[in-house]
Design an enzyme around this catalytic site. Structure first.
Site, mmCIF file in Angstrom:
data_model
loop_
_atom_site.group_PDB
_atom_site.id
_atom_site.type_symbol
_atom_site.label_atom_id
_atom_site.label_comp_id
_atom_site.label_asym_id
_atom_site.label_seq_id
_atom_site.Cartn_x
_atom_site.Cartn_y
_atom_site.Cartn_z
ATOM 1 N N CYS A 455 0.927 -1.221 -0.021
ATOM 2 C CA CYS A 455 0.030 -0.002 -0.100
ATOM 3 C C CYS A 455 0.938 1.335 0.143
ATOM 4 C CB CYS A 455 -0.873 0.095 1.265
ATOM 5 S SG CYS A 455 -0.307 -0.158 2.859
ATOM 6 N N HIS A 761 -1.160 1.587 7.447
ATOM 7 C CA HIS A 761 -1.695 1.361 6.372
ATOM 8 C C HIS A 761 -1.685 2.641 5.479
ATOM 9 C CE1 HIS A 761 -4.006 -0.368 3.042
ATOM 10 N NE2 HIS A 761 -5.192 0.657 3.372
#
Length: 805
Positions: A455, A761
């Site tokens: 990510c 994240h």
């Protein structure tokens, strides 16, 4: 001249090889935590000896496949591995263990017996002498052979199924034209290096190749001949060198498929000579005239040439009589490859009027790979350096160039801009773009697959793809004009080409996307593999810092496109030159440093993203100063540890005058000792695309989660250094290169981070123009924002701004 010529490539000598291996043994022993007690040390020897036995078994299994006169490098490495294991055990038993205090006083009979057994195994080992011989007698020279065009043409006609041709040129050149052969593949010369094995060629170099190329290469051991060729007239040194390296990889570094029964040859004088002599080739119609116009009367392939190349001796003398002369049509067989027209590009962003050209708002010039015209009258690098290092006024002719220094382009400008430069004939693709009326969408809306903790990469890619000027050059292939194959600092186009493939895939899936249509996410595995190949940090599935990846990607693209990447770095300023530089205004000194920087770093990436700041140290006793100038593509600004702040607080923190602590005091060259001193940073160059990293992590990786308020429109004019003494000084002898206030920016991308550095994240927000608005991207998922200021978020980590007027 015979049909084959030997080309000798010097490789490592036996003495150098053994020296390298002994160094590795010593390094292992130095790095390893060697037990200091007899029994644990003997146990470690037993474990390493077991690895040695396994390596010997691998050698035994591989040996029957090896030609004694042509050992592969893979087989050499097996022997080197076994030798390393043996020498580690030998050193531990013969040197390390007898030095232990416990050894001389140890009365334990069990330890004595174990030691005796290990020594006996070591001295009576039947394999080590053979291993030494392989390492010592490995060829000092690798023989590479060439084949004449006439012989290759004859072989293609009579024995085509036994040949595999490898075209070692960029795929774009291969598609335009290549030798006519049904068994042919293309391996881009920028896709491999001399340390590769055949396995890496298959897994890295061919990663984006057609399935047919991969299949042919995987069956390479089934061909009797492998013929390599390139074009000796283009990128001469690099492509020829890479062709020889590939031949060495196939002959000496074949790990998974040793080519003991296959002969590897290089076509003499390359593809251009093949065409010139009338060899059959396949070409797109548009290239036919170009290829044939410069060709003289074919030297082979025509019945009217009885003394042509087909009368030369065959590769195998006993086959001469069985190979009659081949009559070939002098007109090559053409396979039409239609080229799609390249369109104009469209953006939803409103067109921003450009100021009329004048001294303070210069015109925009096209990008060109030549050095800046502001230094074009300085004929040699040494002259350039001398001019850049002194306060002597530059030639008045340069002042006229100031009218050509440019400001950031409006969104309706067609190509990335760079300072005023001499023009060069570029690819016809640019004209094709300008002559085509089709319109394409640059505001791409498509997700990216997360292939395992990537990510950090996806959020940066989404933001960079929101940079229209960057995307445009990779969609219209303008970037291909600027790949520097001679630079030792880049990947020779490997990263740039794979980035272009990714951008084109995103455009294919994400252009003209209606709001209610969900597109298929784009695979990023190939691009990530290339990144991991260039920097091992990105080769695994570990989470990484997205701003570091952004820096890596921009640096890599810059070095691939760096027109001055093959030039030597400039010498540091002398003490006298530094003293003279300190007397200048900050604007003049920083501009001179920027000109020096461009002499070795000059690309479209620099033009778009690169800025500069000054770092000044000052002695508080004598007030002596020392100023250095640093470039940046990602500007990291500190986040104050307060309850609330805005981004201007971060810039104030970045540019404040800091009093250095006792341990950090500057050693003043005037006082000749450490003195109380201060340090201050000033931004001296603001780029067109400004990427700001909010430094939320300290040296212990603790995260500062304070909400940094950042605006959609940002004015950084107050933080652009006019001079340290606040004098507004106008430099008339050096170009402004767009550094004319005001410096107003508009937000177009936000990379966000939630959680800790190692367990968090990454997501992103990207502006897709006034019609589509802001979109939120979470790997393969995306959606429009749910409220107007959703992109102003406490989790913001990297901000993307573009300059406006």
């Amino acid at each position: 001249m015979g049909s084959e010529q030997a080309l000798s490539e010097v490789v490592e000598s036996a003495k150098e090889r053994f020296g390298r291996l002994r160094h590795l043994v010593q390094k292992f022993l130095d790095d390893d935590d060697v037990p200091q007690e007899c029994l644990p040390l003997l146990q470690e020897c037993a474990e390493i000896w077991s690895s040695y036995v396994d390596a010997c078994q691998d050698i035994t299994m591989q040996a029957p496949k090896e030609d004694a006169n042509r050992l592969s490098k893979g087989f050499l490495r097996l022997n080197e591995t076994a030798f390393l294991y043996y020498m580690i055990v030998y050193t531990l038993l013969e040197d390390t263990l007898p030095r232990l205090k416990e050894f001389s006083s140890n009365k334990d009979q069990n330890v004595r017996n174990l030691y005796g057994e290990r020594i006996q195994l070591l001295h009576n080992d039947p394999n080590i002498e053979r291993i030494r011989n392989v390492i010592e007698n490995y060829p000092k020279f690798i023989q590479l052979q060439t084949i004449e065009p006439g012989k290759l043409s004859s072989m293609l006609h009579f024995h085509g199924d036994a040949l595999l041709l490898i075209d070692v040129r960029p795929r774009s050149e291969f598609v335009r034209a290549h030798i006519k052969c049904k068994n042919i593949i293309c391996i881009d010369p920028a896709s491999f290096k001399d340390s590769f094995t055949d396995q890496q060629i298959e897994s890295v170099s061919l990663i984006t190749s057609p399935h047919s190329d991969i299949t042919f290469f995987s069956n390479r051991d089934k061909f009797k001949f492998i013929i390599l060729y390139t074009d000796t007239q283009l990128h001469n040194n690099f492509q020829q060198r890479q062709t020889r390296i590939l031949a060495k990889i196939l002959s000496q570094n074949s790990v998974i498929k040793p080519l003991s029964g296959t002969k590897i040859l290089i076509l003499e004088n390359g593809f251009s000579n093949w065409v010139k002599l009338g060899g059959a080739y396949q070409s797109s119609v548009s290239e036919t005239a170009h290829l044939t116009s410069s060709s003289s009367t074919p030297a082979f392939g025509s019945p009217q040439v009885p003394t042509g190349l087909f009368n030369q001796k065959s590769l195998s003398p006993n086959k001469d009589k069985s190979m009659p002369m081949v009559s070939m049509n002098t007109q090559p067989l053409l396979t039409t490859v239609q080229r799609p027209q390249l369109p104009l590009y469209y953006s939803d962003l409103p067109i921003i009027p450009q100021p009329s050209p004048n001294r303070n708002s210069p015109t925009v010039q096209k990008f060109s790979p030549h050095p800046p015209t502001t230094l074009s009258k300085l004929n040699t690098p040494s002259t350039i350096q001398n001019k850049a290092n002194t306060v002597e006024r530059i030639s008045p002719d340069i002042r006229a160039a100031q009218a050509h220094a440019y400001l950031p382009p409006a969104s309706n400008v067609f190509s990335p801009r760079i300072p005023p430069l001499p023009q060069q004939n570029l690819s016809s693709s640019r004209q094709t773009i300008l002559n085509n009326s089709q319109v394409l969408d640059l505001d791409l809306i498509v997700g990216l697959e997360n292939i395992g903790n990537c990510c950090y990469m996806n959020c940066i890619l989404q933001c960079l793809v929101g940079t229209h000027d960057l995307v445009r050059m990779f969609l219209d292939n303008t970037y291909l004009n600027f790949i520097n194959f001679d630079s030792s600092r880049g990947s020779k186009g490997l990263l740039a080409k794979n980035f272009a493939i990714l951008v084109n895939n995103m455009h294919r899936h994400g252009a003209f996307t209606p709001p209610n249509v969900r597109t298929i996410p784009v695979q990023t595995i190939q691009f990530k593999k290339i990144c991991g190949h260039i920097n091992p940090m990105y080769s695994d599935s570990m989470q990484q810092d997205c701003q570091e990846f952004c820096q890596f990607l921009l640096d890599g693209l810059h070095e691939d496109l760096n027109q001055n990447g093959s030039k030597k770095h400039l010498k540091q300023l002398s003490d006298e030159e530094e003293r003279m530089r300190e007397k200048m205004s900050i604007r003049k000194a920083s501009a001179l440093e920027w000109e020096r920087f461009l002499l070795t770093d000059f690309s479209a990436i620099i033009d778009l993203f690169q800025g500069q700041y000054a770092s000044r140290l000052q002695c508080q006793v004598c007030e002596h100063t020392s100023t250095t100038y640093q470039t940046f593509s990602v500007l990291s600004v500190p986040v104050p540890r307060v309850k609330t702040c805005n981004i201007l607080d971060c810039f104030r923190e970045f540019t404040k005058c800091e009093r250095l602590g006792v341990d950090e005091q500057w050693s003043c060259p005037k006082c000749l000792k450490k003195q109380p001193s201060t340090k201050q940073l000033k931004i001296t160059r603001l780029p067109k695309k400004l990427i700001i990293n909010l430094k939320r992590f300290d040296n212990q990786m603790n995260k500062n989660n304070v909400f940094v308020q950042y605006p959609y429109s940002l004015d950084l004019t107050p933080y652009w250094a006019r001079d340290f003494n606040h004098e507004a000084i106008v430099n008339e002898d050096i170009p402004t290169r767009g550094q004319v206030p005001p410096f107003r920016y508009r937000l177009y991308g936000v990379a966000c981070h939630s959680g800790s550095l190692y367990g968090g994240h990454y997501t992103s927000y990207v502006y897709k123009g006034p019609k589509k608005g802001w979109y939120f991207f979470d790997d393969s998922l995306y959606r429009p924002i749910t409220f107007s200021t959703e992109f102003i978020t406490p989790s913001a980590y990297v901000l993307f701004y573009e300059r406006i007027f």
